[in-house]
Design a protein around this motif. Structure first.
Motif, PDB file in Angstrom:
ATOM      1  N   ARG A 120       0.810  -1.211   0.000  1.00  0.00           N
ATOM      2  CA  ARG A 120       0.000   0.000   0.000  1.00  0.00           C
ATOM      3  C   ARG A 120       0.846   1.265   0.000  1.00  0.00           C
ATOM      4  NH1 ARG A 120      -5.183   0.621   2.267  1.00  0.00           N
ATOM      5  NH2 ARG A 120      -4.895  -1.383   3.325  1.00  0.00           N
ATOM      6  N   ASP A 121       1.874   1.334   0.853  1.00  0.00           N
ATOM      7  CA  ASP A 121       2.664   2.560   0.967  1.00  0.00           C
ATOM      8  C   ASP A 121       3.373   2.896  -0.342  1.00  0.00           C
ATOM      9  OD1 ASP A 121       1.854   2.796   3.563  1.00  0.00           O
ATOM     10  OD2 ASP A 121       3.702   1.976   4.437  1.00  0.00           O
ATOM     11  N   THR A 122       3.957   1.885  -0.968  1.00  0.00           N
ATOM     12  CA  THR A 122       4.661   2.112  -2.233  1.00  0.00           C
ATOM     13  C   THR A 122       3.697   2.576  -3.318  1.00  0.00           C
ATOM     14  OG1 THR A 122       6.314   0.432  -1.685  1.00  0.00           O
ATOM     15  CG2 THR A 122       6.101   1.054  -4.002  1.00  0.00           C
ATOM     16  N   ILE A 123       2.533   1.926  -3.397  1.00  0.00           N
ATOM     17  CA  ILE A 123       1.548   2.296  -4.408  1.00  0.00           C
ATOM     18  C   ILE A 123       1.052   3.723  -4.180  1.00  0.00           C
ATOM     19  CG2 ILE A 123      -0.756   1.764  -5.307  1.00  0.00           C
ATOM     20  CD1 ILE A 123      -0.188  -1.197  -4.601  1.00  0.00           C
ATOM     21  N   ALA A 124       0.758   4.063  -2.923  1.00  0.00           N
ATOM     22  CA  ALA A 124       0.272   5.412  -2.616  1.00  0.00           C
ATOM     23  C   ALA A 124       1.320   6.459  -2.976  1.00  0.00           C
ATOM     24  CB  ALA A 124      -0.098   5.505  -1.137  1.00  0.00           C
ATOM     25  N   HIS A 125       2.573   6.174  -2.644  1.00  0.00           N
ATOM     26  CA  HIS A 125       3.653   7.130  -2.916  1.00  0.00           C
ATOM     27  C   HIS A 125       3.811   7.370  -4.415  1.00  0.00           C
ATOM     28  CE1 HIS A 125       7.154   9.470  -1.868  1.00  0.00           C
ATOM     29  NE2 HIS A 125       7.911   8.765  -2.687  1.00  0.00           N
ATOM     30  N   ARG A 126       3.798   6.291  -5.192  1.00  0.00           N
ATOM     31  CA  ARG A 126       3.972   6.435  -6.624  1.00  0.00           C
ATOM     32  C   ARG A 126       2.760   7.104  -7.275  1.00  0.00           C
ATOM     33  NH1 ARG A 126       8.102   3.650  -8.897  1.00  0.00           N
ATOM     34  NH2 ARG A 126       7.681   5.020 -10.659  1.00  0.00           N
ATOM     35  N   PHE A 127       1.560   6.833  -6.742  1.00  0.00           N
ATOM     36  CA  PHE A 127       0.344   7.461  -7.253  1.00  0.00           C
ATOM     37  C   PHE A 127       0.445   8.986  -7.125  1.00  0.00           C
ATOM     38  CE2 PHE A 127      -3.996   9.060  -6.638  1.00  0.00           C
ATOM     39  CZ  PHE A 127      -4.654   8.515  -7.726  1.00  0.00           C
ATOM     40  N   ILE A 128       0.852   9.444  -5.951  1.00  0.00           N
ATOM     41  CA  ILE A 128       0.983  10.886  -5.724  1.00  0.00           C
ATOM     42  C   ILE A 128       2.105  11.465  -6.575  1.00  0.00           C
ATOM     43  CG2 ILE A 128       1.536  12.643  -3.991  1.00  0.00           C
ATOM     44  CD1 ILE A 128       0.211  10.831  -1.909  1.00  0.00           C
ATOM     45  N   GLN A 129       3.226  10.743  -6.676  1.00  0.00           N
ATOM     46  CA  GLN A 129       4.342  11.204  -7.497  1.00  0.00           C
ATOM     47  C   GLN A 129       3.928  11.390  -8.956  1.00  0.00           C
ATOM     48  OE1 GLN A 129       7.473   8.303  -6.858  1.00  0.00           O
ATOM     49  NE2 GLN A 129       8.684   9.779  -5.711  1.00  0.00           N
ATOM     50  N   MET A 130       3.181  10.438  -9.483  1.00  0.00           N
ATOM     51  CA  MET A 130       2.766  10.514 -10.873  1.00  0.00           C
ATOM     52  C   MET A 130       1.854  11.716 -11.105  1.00  0.00           C
ATOM     53  SD  MET A 130       2.163   6.462 -11.748  1.00  0.00           S
ATOM     54  CE  MET A 130       1.421   6.781 -13.363  1.00  0.00           C
ATOM     55  N   GLN A 131       0.930  11.950 -10.172  1.00  0.00           N
ATOM     56  CA  GLN A 131       0.047  13.109 -10.310  1.00  0.00           C
ATOM     57  C   GLN A 131       0.835  14.416 -10.257  1.00  0.00           C
ATOM     58  OE1 GLN A 131      -2.923  12.472  -7.191  1.00  0.00           O
ATOM     59  NE2 GLN A 131      -4.421  12.035  -8.773  1.00  0.00           N
ATOM     60  N   GLN A 132       1.724  14.537  -9.282  1.00  0.00           N
ATOM     61  CA  GLN A 132       2.492  15.766  -9.132  1.00  0.00           C
ATOM     62  C   GLN A 132       3.395  16.030 -10.334  1.00  0.00           C
ATOM     63  OE1 GLN A 132       4.475  15.064  -5.378  1.00  0.00           O
ATOM     64  NE2 GLN A 132       2.918  16.173  -4.231  1.00  0.00           N
ATOM     65  N   ARG A 209       1.221   8.866 -21.411  1.00  0.00           N
ATOM     66  CA  ARG A 209       2.498   8.186 -21.605  1.00  0.00           C
ATOM     67  C   ARG A 209       2.759   7.100 -20.571  1.00  0.00           C
ATOM     68  NH1 ARG A 209       6.337  10.384 -18.138  1.00  0.00           N
ATOM     69  NH2 ARG A 209       5.695  12.317 -17.108  1.00  0.00           N
ATOM     70  N   MET A 210       2.043   7.117 -19.452  1.00  0.00           N
ATOM     71  CA  MET A 210       2.167   6.030 -18.491  1.00  0.00           C
ATOM     72  C   MET A 210       0.870   5.893 -17.709  1.00  0.00           C
ATOM     73  SD  MET A 210       4.574   7.518 -15.443  1.00  0.00           S
ATOM     74  CE  MET A 210       5.122   9.195 -15.654  1.00  0.00           C
ATOM     75  N   ALA A 211       0.631   4.680 -17.206  1.00  0.00           N
ATOM     76  CA  ALA A 211      -0.625   4.391 -16.515  1.00  0.00           C
ATOM     77  C   ALA A 211      -0.348   3.531 -15.284  1.00  0.00           C
ATOM     78  CB  ALA A 211      -1.596   3.679 -17.451  1.00  0.00           C
ATOM     79  N   LEU A 212      -1.143   3.744 -14.253  1.00  0.00           N
ATOM     80  CA  LEU A 212      -1.063   2.964 -13.018  1.00  0.00           C
ATOM     81  C   LEU A 212      -2.415   2.302 -12.798  1.00  0.00           C
ATOM     82  CD1 LEU A 212       0.242   2.195 -10.240  1.00  0.00           C
ATOM     83  CD2 LEU A 212      -0.661   4.355  -9.369  1.00  0.00           C
ATOM     84  N   LEU A 213      -2.400   0.972 -12.555  1.00  0.00           N
ATOM     85  CA  LEU A 213      -3.636   0.260 -12.280  1.00  0.00           C
ATOM     86  C   LEU A 213      -3.333  -0.968 -11.429  1.00  0.00           C
ATOM     87  CD1 LEU A 213      -4.724  -1.753 -15.455  1.00  0.00           C
ATOM     88  CD2 LEU A 213      -2.621  -0.447 -15.387  1.00  0.00           C
ATOM     89  N   PRO A 214      -4.353  -1.497 -10.721  1.00  0.00           N
ATOM     90  CA  PRO A 214      -4.120  -2.669  -9.867  1.00  0.00           C
ATOM     91  C   PRO A 214      -3.710  -3.880 -10.703  1.00  0.00           C
ATOM     92  CG  PRO A 214      -6.229  -1.624  -9.366  1.00  0.00           C
ATOM     93  CD  PRO A 214      -5.737  -1.021 -10.638  1.00  0.00           C
ATOM     94  N   LEU A 215      -2.898  -4.721 -10.108  1.00  0.00           N
ATOM     95  CA  LEU A 215      -2.488  -5.941 -10.785  1.00  0.00           C
ATOM     96  C   LEU A 215      -3.456  -7.079 -10.500  1.00  0.00           C
ATOM     97  CD1 LEU A 215      -0.165  -6.858 -12.611  1.00  0.00           C
ATOM     98  CD2 LEU A 215       1.040  -7.650 -10.578  1.00  0.00           C
TER      99      LEU A 215
END
Length: 345
Positions: A120-132, A209-215
């Motif tokens: 969860r922590d890694t996913i949340a961190h990368r989610f926010i990073q991608m948005q920013q 150019r990039m996408a994040l989704l659940p595996l």
């Protein structure tokens, strides 16, 4: 603001004071800034070493040394050029470092097509990073409750929108019911939001150019693993899925309606003209027209017919209110209805 060019708050305040008030003695500058004379002199010396101010002798023996600012376009432009060079160099180092990371992570074999995230922590961190880090566009599916990061914990979309990034969010009905306040706040920051009957997955697409989704598809394990997709073909397919779903979805109101708006909608669905609605509510026809136009803007409707459909579908009104004004020629009516005042289905 100028702190991004390496200036301290004291440096910036004193430089701005000199720009606004012209050549000043150290004593006058200290008085305007509300700081001590000795401290002001130290800052002036520091600014002179940076090429931001210069000193010259005043007129008369008692005038003392005068400090004047260098032209901002010249002095600050030079600092900006230096920082831009540093950023370009940093971007090159990031690219090189990212290549090393992908090679050591075993991703080079797939051309960096995917990146697996765990926990969860890694996913949340990368989610926010991608948005920013977005430069032009954010596309997002919000299905169900947040599992990695809540709206309160996520400043990424607001930071991006403040830079002019366009953000579009599709929410499922259960997500709409679970976090209406967060969604209304998002709209107030400029986010475009629509409601879909059903969404296939959670999804974030950044700049196409990039996408994040659940595996994993199991709702109880959505936060366990996620994948960042860099492969252009897959990202393009996900963008296409988003656009098709967006086109079939309903806009969400920017804010909830008051009692007057609900009454206007109910009477409009009953087929009343603007004049008849105004008589019922004790308002002017122009006021009724403004309220309807405001509701159309918030719902993203281009016609009253669409507004009526959205109002019915979203449950804003339960049933049209019947009345004699709906019948042409009666006391509340004003003759045949025009296309603009036709009842919604």
């Amino acid at each position: 603001m100028l702190g991004r060019l390496g200036m301290s708050p004291e440096d910036e305040e004193l430089y701005r004071t000199l720009v606004a008030h012209g050549p000043l003695t150290a004593a006058d500058a200290a008085r305007l800034c509300g700081t001590g004379r000795e401290r002001t002199e130290r800052v002036l010396v520091s600014l002179r070493e940076s090429g931001l101010v210069s000193a010259r002798t005043g007129l008369g023996d008692s005038a003392g040394e005068l400090w004047e600012p260098a032209p901002p376009a010249l002095a600050l432009g030079a600092l900006l050029a230096i920082h831009q060079d540093e950023l370009r160099s940093l971007a090159g180092e990031i690219t090189e470092l990212d290549g090393t990371y992908r090679e050591s992570s075993g991703l080079r074999g797939e051309g960096g097509a995917i990146e697996i995230l765990h926990g969860r922590d890694t996913i949340a961190h990368r989610f926010i990073q991608m948005q920013q880090g977005a430069r032009s566009e954010l596309l997002c599916f919000s299905k169900g409750l947040p599992v990695a990061v809540t709206g309160e914990e996520n400043p990424g979309d607001r930071i991006a929108m403040a830079r002019g990034v366009r953000a579009r969010l599709l929410v499922s009905k259960d997500a709409l019911e679970a976090m209406p306040d967060n969604l209304h706040e998002g709209i107030s920051h400029g986010m475009e939001i629509r409601v879909a009957d059903e969404l296939p997955t959670k999804l974030l697409v950044v700049d196409r150019r990039m996408a994040l989704l659940p595996l994993l598809a199991d709702p109880a394990r959505l936060h366990d693993r996620a994948v960042i997709v860099h492969a252009s073909g897959i990202v393009a397919a996900l963008v296409g899925l988003f656009e098709q779903t967006w086109a079939r979805s309903r806009p969400m109101l920017a804010e909830w309606r008051g009692e007057d708006d609900t009454a206007v909608l109910g009477l409009m669905l009953g087929g009343l003209t603007d004049e008849a609605i105004a008589q019922r509510l004790g308002a002017s026809a122009r006021t009724v027209q403004r309220r309807i136009k405001r509701l159309m803007d918030r719902a993203g409707a281009t016609t009253r017919f669409q507004l009526g459909w959205y109002a019915r579908d979203m449950g804003w009104v339960t049933a049209p209110e019947p009345g004699p004004a709906a019948v042409p020629g009666t006391a509340g009516g004003s003759g045949p209805r025009s296309a603009d005042t036709a009842p919604a289905p």
